[in-house]
Design an enzyme around this catalytic site. Structure first.
Site, PDB file in Angstrom:
ATOM      1  N   CYS A 284      16.373  42.956  35.977  1.00 59.49           N
ATOM      2  CA  CYS A 284      15.191  42.816  35.300  1.00 59.49           C
ATOM      3  C   CYS A 284      14.724  43.915  34.506  1.00 59.49           C
ATOM      4  CB  CYS A 284      13.997  42.381  36.272  1.00 59.49           C
ATOM      5  SG  CYS A 284      14.203  40.560  36.835  1.00 59.49           S
TER       6      CYS A 284
HETATM    7  N1  LIG Z   1      14.539  39.056  40.536  1.00 59.69           N
HETATM    8  C1  LIG Z   1      13.343  39.565  40.487  1.00 59.69           C
HETATM    9  O1  LIG Z   1      12.864  40.619  41.178  1.00 59.69           O
HETATM   10  C2  LIG Z   1      12.584  38.967  39.258  1.00 59.69           C
HETATM   11  C3  LIG Z   1      11.174  39.229  39.082  1.00 59.69           C
HETATM   12  C4  LIG Z   1      10.366  38.736  38.270  1.00 59.69           C
HETATM   13  C5  LIG Z   1      10.975  37.782  37.222  1.00 59.69           C
HETATM   14  N2  LIG Z   1      12.247  37.502  37.427  1.00 59.69           N
HETATM   15  C6  LIG Z   1      12.943  36.717  36.431  1.00 59.69           C
HETATM   16  O2  LIG Z   1      13.085  35.373  36.883  1.00 59.69           O
HETATM   17  C7  LIG Z   1      14.262  34.629  36.264  1.00 59.69           C
HETATM   18  C8  LIG Z   1      15.190  34.313  37.445  1.00 59.69           C
HETATM   19  O3  LIG Z   1      15.637  35.601  38.043  1.00 59.69           O
HETATM   20  P1  LIG Z   1      16.131  35.722  39.605  1.00 59.69           P
HETATM   21  O4  LIG Z   1      16.041  36.847  39.826  1.00 59.69           O
HETATM   22  O5  LIG Z   1      15.663  34.487  40.405  1.00 59.69           O
HETATM   23  O6  LIG Z   1      17.586  35.195  39.188  1.00 59.69           O
HETATM   24  P2  LIG Z   1      18.623  34.715  40.177  1.00 59.69           P
HETATM   25  O7  LIG Z   1      20.186  34.800  39.454  1.00 59.69           O
HETATM   26  O8  LIG Z   1      18.638  35.259  41.367  1.00 59.69           O
HETATM   27  O9  LIG Z   1      18.486  33.011  40.188  1.00 59.69           O
HETATM   28  C9  LIG Z   1      18.726  32.188  39.430  1.00 59.69           C
HETATM   29  C10 LIG Z   1      19.255  30.853  39.856  1.00 59.69           C
HETATM   30  O10 LIG Z   1      19.193  30.035  38.825  1.00 59.69           O
HETATM   31  C11 LIG Z   1      20.185  29.147  38.852  1.00 59.69           C
HETATM   32  N3  LIG Z   1      20.655  28.282  37.745  1.00 59.69           N
HETATM   33  C12 LIG Z   1      21.044  28.788  36.502  1.00 59.69           C
HETATM   34  N4  LIG Z   1      21.147  27.830  35.505  1.00 59.69           N
HETATM   35  C13 LIG Z   1      20.658  26.874  36.052  1.00 59.69           C
HETATM   36  C14 LIG Z   1      20.247  25.416  35.508  1.00 59.69           C
HETATM   37  N5  LIG Z   1      20.473  24.825  34.535  1.00 59.69           N
HETATM   38  N6  LIG Z   1      19.928  24.561  36.599  1.00 59.69           N
HETATM   39  C15 LIG Z   1      19.768  24.901  37.777  1.00 59.69           C
HETATM   40  N7  LIG Z   1      19.783  26.156  38.338  1.00 59.69           N
HETATM   41  C16 LIG Z   1      20.206  26.958  37.536  1.00 59.69           C
HETATM   42  C17 LIG Z   1      21.359  29.947  39.540  1.00 59.69           C
HETATM   43  O11 LIG Z   1      22.496  29.223  40.026  1.00 59.69           O
HETATM   44  C18 LIG Z   1      20.668  30.632  40.245  1.00 59.69           C
HETATM   45  O12 LIG Z   1      20.647  30.365  41.618  1.00 59.69           O
HETATM   46  C19 LIG Z   1      14.784  35.658  35.259  1.00 59.69           C
HETATM   47  O13 LIG Z   1      14.089  35.405  33.890  1.00 59.69           O
HETATM   48  C20 LIG Z   1      14.281  37.019  35.701  1.00 59.69           C
HETATM   49  O14 LIG Z   1      14.146  37.980  34.813  1.00 59.69           O
HETATM   50  C21 LIG Z   1      12.996  38.073  38.434  1.00 59.69           C
END
Ligand SMILES: NC(=O)c1ccc[n+]([C@@H]2O[C@H](COP(=O)([O-])OP(=O)(O)OC[C@H]3O[C@@H](n4cnc5c(N)ncnc54)[C@H](O)[C@@H]3O)[C@@H](O)[C@H]2O)c1
Length: 285
Positions: free
Chosen positions: A271
């Protein structure tokens, strides 16, 4: 709107969480623990199976909490997106990476929105949680959802509410981290506010999704810049024989205009190092 309001208040609304990663899985567990029936969606069958077996794959969720909500039939996971039709609320937590040329890659958000538009139902509330540049909810997600023939703010509701989860942080969790929400219209904002009040102690309503989107990237750019600054300061201090830790402690004695950041092996994660490019790309436009 009043139907959904009622269902949110008495916890009978069915909630869908798309993308069961660092952001989506804790959110799914939080809503289930609050008493809602939650359906989690992930494209990875392995993750779906793990959730349904009550076996977590991210450190912030322990197996007791996950098993409890699965056994009590409050949380279930699936890959079948036609089940969007069964839900009152859908939160989108899919990845927002960069392309090879470091431009925002919204392909997960757009393909997800396309899938949603096929099953969108009147009265549903859709919330985008993925980090992105200001304008994404209204300029990218809304037109795709409206391909369903339904009109945003009239037939369905749409808001942006960024996840502020800090993986590994034991002190600040979903409950005690204020949640910001900005809808495409006042009704969408009110519904999103009511939704998150069920799991967060404080919800901050904003005037638009653009303000909420800009707030999220600003927070992450702020961290990125300050981590970079303190890492450079650490290198300089080392060359000069000065303890950077003592400098940070000393600066922290100032009660205003300063907050401590600590040197480390880099920024890391997917992120903080990426999000500044989201803002830079929009700024160039
Ligand atoms: N990790 C963090 O600390 C954090 C904090 C705040 C915001 N974010 C933001 O949140 C969002 C998600 O991040 P994350 O860390 O949870 O990512 P991640 O990679 O841990 O999880 C994303 C999940 O989405 C699934 N996925 C992708 N496309 C899909 C679809 N079309 N249908 C169903 N599932 C699908 C993937 O298989 C995965 O399991 C991003 O925009 C990130 O920038 C992350």
């Amino acid at each position: 709107m009043s139907d959904l309001k009622q269902r949110l208040k008495n916890k009978t609304a069915a909630i869908g969480i798309v993308g069961l990663g660092y952001v989506g899985l804790p959110l799914a567990v939080a809503f289930s623990e609050a008493g809602f029936k939650v359906l989690g969606f992930d494209m990875q069958q392995k993750r779906v199976n793990s959730v349904n077996k009550g076996q977590p794959y991210i450190a912030d969720i322990d197996s007791e909490s996950l098993s409890a909500v699965v056994v009590n039939n409050l949380l279930q996971a699936t890959t079948d997106q036609s089940r969007f039709k069964e839900l009152d609320v859908i939160c989108i937590c899919v990845p927002t990476p960069l392309t090879r040329t470091r431009e925002p890659d919204l392909s997960y958000v757009t393909s997800q929105s396309e899938e949603l538009s096929r099953y969108l139902q009147p009265g549903q509330l859709i919330v985008l949680e993925s980090t992105t540049y200001p304008g994404t909810t209204r300029e990218v997600v809304l037109p795709i959802l409206e391909r369903s023939g339904l009109k945003g703010g009239q037939d369905f509701y749409l808001a942006y509410s960024p996840e502020r989860v800090d993986p590994g942080n034991k002190k600040y969790r979903i409950k005690n981290t204020p949640k910001i929400v900005g809808g495409i219209d006042p009704q969408s904002t009110r519904l999103a506010e009511l939704l998150y009040r069920q799991v967060a102690d404080m919800v901050v309503p904003l005037s638009s999704p653009e303000v909420a989107e800009m707030t999220k990237v600003f927070e992450n750019v702020f961290r990125s810049v300050n981590i970079a600054l303190v890492n450079e300061l650490a290198q300089l201090c080392e060359k000069m024989g000065i303890s950077v830790w003592e400098v940070i402690d000393a600066a922290s004695s100032k009660p205003f205009g300063y907050m401590p950041f600590y040197p480390g092996p880099g920024i890391g994660g997917h992120c903080i190092p990426l999000d500044p490019y989201y803002l830079a790309s929009k700024a160039r436009q």
